[in-house]
Design a protein around this motif. Structure first.
Motif, mmCIF file in Angstrom:
data_model
loop_
_atom_site.group_PDB
_atom_site.id
_atom_site.type_symbol
_atom_site.label_atom_id
_atom_site.label_comp_id
_atom_site.label_asym_id
_atom_site.label_seq_id
_atom_site.Cartn_x
_atom_site.Cartn_y
_atom_site.Cartn_z
ATOM 1 N N MET A 93 38.828 -28.180 9.611
ATOM 2 C CA MET A 93 38.992 -29.628 9.453
ATOM 3 C C MET A 93 39.503 -29.964 8.054
ATOM 4 O O MET A 93 40.422 -30.766 7.894
ATOM 5 C CB MET A 93 37.664 -30.335 9.734
ATOM 6 C CG MET A 93 37.748 -31.827 9.579
ATOM 7 S SD MET A 93 38.771 -32.526 10.868
ATOM 8 C CE MET A 93 37.586 -33.563 11.629
ATOM 9 N N THR A 140 44.352 -37.178 15.433
ATOM 10 C CA THR A 140 43.023 -36.772 15.876
ATOM 11 C C THR A 140 43.078 -35.895 17.116
ATOM 12 O O THR A 140 42.426 -34.860 17.180
ATOM 13 C CB THR A 140 42.140 -38.007 16.140
ATOM 14 O OG1 THR A 140 42.048 -38.774 14.953
ATOM 15 C CG2 THR A 140 40.746 -37.612 16.565
ATOM 16 N N LYS A 172 34.300 -26.676 9.881
ATOM 17 C CA LYS A 172 34.445 -27.495 8.677
ATOM 18 C C LYS A 172 35.680 -27.076 7.889
ATOM 19 O O LYS A 172 36.453 -27.915 7.434
ATOM 20 C CB LYS A 172 33.212 -27.355 7.783
ATOM 21 C CG LYS A 172 32.028 -28.138 8.216
ATOM 22 C CD LYS A 172 30.907 -27.920 7.191
ATOM 23 C CE LYS A 172 29.640 -28.606 7.570
ATOM 24 N NZ LYS A 172 28.562 -28.341 6.594
ATOM 25 N N ILE A 214 44.151 -32.483 15.989
ATOM 26 C CA ILE A 214 43.257 -31.768 15.081
ATOM 27 C C ILE A 214 41.997 -31.270 15.788
ATOM 28 O O ILE A 214 41.579 -30.123 15.584
ATOM 29 C CB ILE A 214 42.882 -32.664 13.877
ATOM 30 C CG1 ILE A 214 44.116 -32.903 13.001
ATOM 31 C CG2 ILE A 214 41.765 -32.035 13.059
ATOM 32 C CD1 ILE A 214 43.899 -33.917 11.904
ATOM 33 N N VAL A 234 40.145 -27.511 15.584
ATOM 34 C CA VAL A 234 38.830 -27.333 14.965
ATOM 35 C C VAL A 234 37.878 -26.658 15.942
ATOM 36 O O VAL A 234 37.167 -25.710 15.586
ATOM 37 C CB VAL A 234 38.274 -28.697 14.485
ATOM 38 C CG1 VAL A 234 36.821 -28.592 14.071
ATOM 39 C CG2 VAL A 234 39.120 -29.249 13.342
ATOM 40 N N GLU A 250 43.169 -29.088 7.807
ATOM 41 C CA GLU A 250 44.015 -30.071 8.491
ATOM 42 C C GLU A 250 44.094 -31.376 7.712
ATOM 43 O O GLU A 250 45.156 -31.978 7.618
ATOM 44 C CB GLU A 250 43.486 -30.320 9.916
ATOM 45 C CG GLU A 250 43.653 -29.156 10.847
ATOM 46 C CD GLU A 250 45.109 -28.810 11.121
ATOM 47 O OE1 GLU A 250 45.939 -29.729 11.268
ATOM 48 O OE2 GLU A 250 45.425 -27.616 11.200
#
Length: 139
Positions: free
Chosen positions: A130, A23, A127, A26, A30, A133
């Motif tokens: 994300m 997290t 989006k 990522i 993003v 990923e």
């Protein structure tokens, strides 16, 4: 009272647990993807409001910060101007005068229109990043 229980597939659960550990890796990616969309629009708007006498220093100082955690635990990116010009004046101050005007100078907004114009594109870029990923983890 009725009760329903669902068992998720083990490979899906494994992927979710891997994603959770990524997290902090990522989220900055993003946010950067979304920030770059907005930065592009701000840069375009800025170029359209500047006069032909512009030195280019304001345009060159415009940039995107890396994603950072704030004191509330939220990640943020910011679009703004690096400080100071070669003449000692603040780029942020000059951008503020352009955006909001001053006594003898009408406003020539470029930040607020960019925010409004590219909201949907920014969200879509985030989006997509994300999804990219997440799909890397599920493959």
């Amino acid at each position: 009272m009725a009760k329903a229980t669902y068992k998720l597939p083990d490979d899906f659960l494994d992927s979710l647990s891997r994603l959770e550990s990524r997290t902090d890796e990522i989220i900055p990616k993003v946010l950067k993807a979304g920030g770059e969309v907005v930065l592009s629009k701000v840069r375009s708007n800025l170029n359209s409001v500047l006069s032909g006498k512009s030195t280019g220093q304001l345009e060159r100082s415009l940039g995107l910060t890396p994603a950072r955690l704030d004191n509330k635990g939220n990640f943020n990116v910011k679009i703004g101007f690096g400080e100071n010009r070669s003449d000692g004046k603040s780029n942020a101050m000059l951008a503020n005068v352009l955006e909001y005007g001053k006594h003898n100078q009408p406003p020539r907004p470029f930040m607020k229109p960019a925010k409004s114009a590219c909201r949907a594109a920014c969200i879509e870029a985030m989006k997509q990043k994300m999804e990219d990923e997440i799909s890397r983890d599920f493959d």
